[in-house]
Design a protein around this motif. Structure first.
Motif, PDB file in Angstrom:
ATOM      1  N   LEU A 260       0.825  -1.207   0.000  1.00  0.00           N
ATOM      2  CA  LEU A 260       0.000   0.000   0.000  1.00  0.00           C
ATOM      3  C   LEU A 260       0.862   1.261   0.000  1.00  0.00           C
ATOM      4  O   LEU A 260       0.525   2.271  -0.661  1.00  0.00           O
ATOM      5  N   THR A 261       1.985   1.224   0.699  1.00  0.00           N
ATOM      6  CA  THR A 261       2.890   2.381   0.717  1.00  0.00           C
ATOM      7  C   THR A 261       3.492   2.625  -0.667  1.00  0.00           C
ATOM      8  O   THR A 261       3.576   3.772  -1.139  1.00  0.00           O
ATOM      9  N   VAL A 262       3.913   1.543  -1.345  1.00  0.00           N
ATOM     10  CA  VAL A 262       4.487   1.677  -2.690  1.00  0.00           C
ATOM     11  C   VAL A 262       3.443   2.235  -3.659  1.00  0.00           C
ATOM     12  O   VAL A 262       3.741   3.140  -4.472  1.00  0.00           O
ATOM     13  N   ILE A 263       2.218   1.712  -3.600  1.00  0.00           N
ATOM     14  CA  ILE A 263       1.151   2.209  -4.476  1.00  0.00           C
ATOM     15  C   ILE A 263       0.880   3.686  -4.214  1.00  0.00           C
ATOM     16  O   ILE A 263       0.676   4.480  -5.148  1.00  0.00           O
ATOM     17  N   THR A 264       0.900   4.075  -2.932  1.00  0.00           N
ATOM     18  CA  THR A 264       0.680   5.484  -2.580  1.00  0.00           C
ATOM     19  C   THR A 264       1.765   6.375  -3.164  1.00  0.00           C
ATOM     20  O   THR A 264       1.488   7.476  -3.675  1.00  0.00           O
ATOM     21  N   ILE A 265       3.019   5.906  -3.108  1.00  0.00           N
ATOM     22  CA  ILE A 265       4.128   6.693  -3.656  1.00  0.00           C
ATOM     23  C   ILE A 265       3.977   6.847  -5.172  1.00  0.00           C
ATOM     24  O   ILE A 265       4.138   7.948  -5.728  1.00  0.00           O
ATOM     25  N   VAL A 266       3.655   5.740  -5.854  1.00  0.00           N
ATOM     26  CA  VAL A 266       3.499   5.801  -7.312  1.00  0.00           C
ATOM     27  C   VAL A 266       2.347   6.735  -7.692  1.00  0.00           C
ATOM     28  O   VAL A 266       2.452   7.541  -8.632  1.00  0.00           O
ATOM     29  N   MET A 267       1.232   6.637  -6.982  1.00  0.00           N
ATOM     30  CA  MET A 267       0.069   7.469  -7.295  1.00  0.00           C
ATOM     31  C   MET A 267       0.288   8.939  -6.955  1.00  0.00           C
ATOM     32  O   MET A 267      -0.420   9.814  -7.476  1.00  0.00           O
ATOM     33  N   SER A 268       1.238   9.240  -6.085  1.00  0.00           N
ATOM     34  CA  SER A 268       1.486  10.643  -5.727  1.00  0.00           C
ATOM     35  C   SER A 268       2.332  11.376  -6.765  1.00  0.00           C
ATOM     36  O   SER A 268       2.364  12.610  -6.774  1.00  0.00           O
ATOM     37  N   ILE A 269       3.016  10.647  -7.656  1.00  0.00           N
ATOM     38  CA  ILE A 269       3.865  11.295  -8.675  1.00  0.00           C
ATOM     39  C   ILE A 269       3.045  12.167  -9.629  1.00  0.00           C
ATOM     40  O   ILE A 269       3.397  13.339  -9.855  1.00  0.00           O
ATOM     41  N   PRO A 270       1.933  11.659 -10.223  1.00  0.00           N
ATOM     42  CA  PRO A 270       1.129  12.548 -11.084  1.00  0.00           C
ATOM     43  C   PRO A 270       0.606  13.766 -10.348  1.00  0.00           C
ATOM     44  O   PRO A 270       0.529  14.858 -10.922  1.00  0.00           O
ATOM     45  N   LEU A 294       2.018  13.183 -20.158  1.00  0.00           N
ATOM     46  CA  LEU A 294       3.048  12.256 -20.637  1.00  0.00           C
ATOM     47  C   LEU A 294       4.165  12.096 -19.610  1.00  0.00           C
ATOM     48  O   LEU A 294       4.630  10.988 -19.333  1.00  0.00           O
ATOM     49  N   VAL A 295       4.579  13.213 -19.023  1.00  0.00           N
ATOM     50  CA  VAL A 295       5.647  13.154 -18.007  1.00  0.00           C
ATOM     51  C   VAL A 295       5.200  12.322 -16.798  1.00  0.00           C
ATOM     52  O   VAL A 295       5.965  11.530 -16.256  1.00  0.00           O
ATOM     53  N   ALA A 296       3.935  12.513 -16.387  1.00  0.00           N
ATOM     54  CA  ALA A 296       3.423  11.774 -15.226  1.00  0.00           C
ATOM     55  C   ALA A 296       3.383  10.273 -15.497  1.00  0.00           C
ATOM     56  O   ALA A 296       3.766   9.459 -14.649  1.00  0.00           O
ATOM     57  N   VAL A 297       2.943   9.906 -16.711  1.00  0.00           N
ATOM     58  CA  VAL A 297       2.876   8.493 -17.071  1.00  0.00           C
ATOM     59  C   VAL A 297       4.264   7.871 -17.093  1.00  0.00           C
ATOM     60  O   VAL A 297       4.492   6.778 -16.549  1.00  0.00           O
ATOM     61  N   ILE A 298       5.211   8.570 -17.727  1.00  0.00           N
ATOM     62  CA  ILE A 298       6.586   8.042 -17.798  1.00  0.00           C
ATOM     63  C   ILE A 298       7.193   7.907 -16.405  1.00  0.00           C
ATOM     64  O   ILE A 298       7.846   6.907 -16.072  1.00  0.00           O
ATOM     65  N   ALA A 299       6.966   8.917 -15.551  1.00  0.00           N
ATOM     66  CA  ALA A 299       7.513   8.882 -14.184  1.00  0.00           C
ATOM     67  C   ALA A 299       6.924   7.718 -13.381  1.00  0.00           C
ATOM     68  O   ALA A 299       7.632   7.034 -12.630  1.00  0.00           O
ATOM     69  N   CYS A 300       5.608   7.481 -13.558  1.00  0.00           N
ATOM     70  CA  CYS A 300       4.961   6.357 -12.855  1.00  0.00           C
ATOM     71  C   CYS A 300       5.525   5.029 -13.330  1.00  0.00           C
ATOM     72  O   CYS A 300       5.750   4.117 -12.518  1.00  0.00           O
ATOM     73  N   ILE A 301       5.747   4.912 -14.643  1.00  0.00           N
ATOM     74  CA  ILE A 301       6.293   3.659 -15.172  1.00  0.00           C
ATOM     75  C   ILE A 301       7.699   3.415 -14.631  1.00  0.00           C
ATOM     76  O   ILE A 301       8.043   2.301 -14.216  1.00  0.00           O
ATOM     77  N   ILE A 302       8.525   4.467 -14.617  1.00  0.00           N
ATOM     78  CA  ILE A 302       9.893   4.335 -14.114  1.00  0.00           C
ATOM     79  C   ILE A 302       9.882   3.928 -12.629  1.00  0.00           C
ATOM     80  O   ILE A 302      10.629   3.044 -12.194  1.00  0.00           O
ATOM     81  N   ALA A 303       9.025   4.610 -11.836  1.00  0.00           N
ATOM     82  CA  ALA A 303       8.951   4.297 -10.404  1.00  0.00           C
ATOM     83  C   ALA A 303       8.475   2.856 -10.187  1.00  0.00           C
ATOM     84  O   ALA A 303       8.989   2.137  -9.325  1.00  0.00           O
ATOM     85  N   THR A 304       7.494   2.430 -11.007  1.00  0.00           N
ATOM     86  CA  THR A 304       6.985   1.057 -10.884  1.00  0.00           C
ATOM     87  C   THR A 304       8.066   0.035 -11.205  1.00  0.00           C
ATOM     88  O   THR A 304       8.204  -0.985 -10.513  1.00  0.00           O
TER      89      THR A 304
END
Length: 314
Positions: A260-270, A294-304
């Motif tokens: 849940l913490t990891v998901i929260t971090i990924v969702m906070s990037i956008p 586009l930047v938000a999507v790329i950042a989420c993918i990288i973090a994931t």
């Protein structure tokens, strides 16, 4: 309830009135029946009171003046738990008083139990109501065997509950395991006090021992020792199992919190990126709607990908 039994040549039978050499069975006696035992039979009132006390522990007492001996032993009892499934039993121990006196042997208890039923039905080989010492030893032997039977039941119930716990961690199974662990504590305490009482009987100071009955008493001691060992083993196994499942539950909770913490971090990037472009300022690069998306999507993918490589989703 008062019942009278006497052994004849063709076996033990129920009789209507107490006779010399008979066995008097008192199960949850009324006040009138208690007065009958006290006034007519001559049982000491304090012996009756001690036998009907649920908190009374196993011991032996002797009154020299009246020539009466009271032996209180704890016997195992099993009851269905109405709040749980039909396979669940609650195990506890209750006192049973045996009064050895001139002319009679009297058993006093609060509840009906299999030990008294077995003695009354004549299923106990070698029982004679006029042989008080042998009667006592056979009853003790039956109680010790009942302890062993219930311990095996506890082991089977524990194994079934453990198998269900492997499939799903539910409070019902955990509460059942706690109930079994508590039952083993009751058994262990009662067995140790019963052992102390048996050791006092073996000294032969308060109850006259006969050579023909020595083998029965030795069998009782063997059964009690075996029950104590089994109780200790099952208790240690159950305690270790409960500790293991407590660690498993705690570990599962930590895993859930980590995911849940990891998901929260990924969702906070956008949210961070959109916050910059939502401010009323100028000079931001490419102020078009598609660029921050586009930047938000790329950042989420990288973090994931980073969290995935670090095995943070398991």
């Amino acid at each position: 309830m008062l019942e009278y039994y006497k052994t004849f040549e063709n076996g033990t039978r129920k009789i209507d009135q107490p006779e010399t050499g008979c066995w008097i069975s008192a199960i949850s006696p009324t006040q009138e029946e208690i007065e009958f035992l006290t006034n007519q039979i001559g049982v000491l009132p304090e012996f009756i009171k001690a036998s009907l006390d649920e908190e009374e522990s196993s011991h032996i007492d002797h009154d020299e003046d009246e020539g009466q001996t009271l032996v209180i032993v704890d016997y195992p009892s099993a009851e269905d738990d109405e709040n749980m499934d039909e396979n669940t039993l609650l195990y506890t121990t209750l006192p049973l008083g045996v009064v050895i006196m001139k002319g009679y042997i009297v058993t006093i208890c609060l509840h009906e139990n299999f030990n008294i039923e077995d003695m009354a039905s004549g299923r106990i080989k070698g029982m004679h109501t006029d042989m008080k010492t042998r009667f006592l030893f056979l009853l003790l032997l039956r109680i010790s065997q009942r302890f062993l039977m219930y311990l095996k039941q506890i082991d089977r119930v524990s194994s079934r509950t453990e198998m269900r716990l492997h499939q799903s961690m539910k409070n019902k199974e955990l509460i059942q395991m706690l109930g079994l662990e508590k039952s083993l504590v009751y058994f262990s305490t009662s067995l140790k006090t019963d052992e102390v009482t048996l050791n006092k009987i073996m000294r032969g100071k308060q109850i006259k021992l006969y050579e023909d009955d020595q083998d029965i008493l030795e069998d009782v001691m063997i059964e009690i020792h075996q029950a104590i060992e089994m109780c200790n083993i099952y208790s240690n196994i159950l305690s270790g199992t409960m500790d293991a499942y407590a660690s498993v539950i705690s570990n599962n909770l930590n895993i859930v919190m980590k995911v849940l913490t990891v998901i929260t971090i990924v969702m906070s990037i956008p949210n961070i990126i959109f916050s910059f472009y939502g401010m009323n300022v100028s000079g931001l690069p490419i102020p078009e709607w598609w660029f921050p998306t586009l930047v938000a999507v790329i950042a989420c993918i990288i973090a994931t990908i980073i969290f995935k490589r670090k095995d943070m989703f398991h």
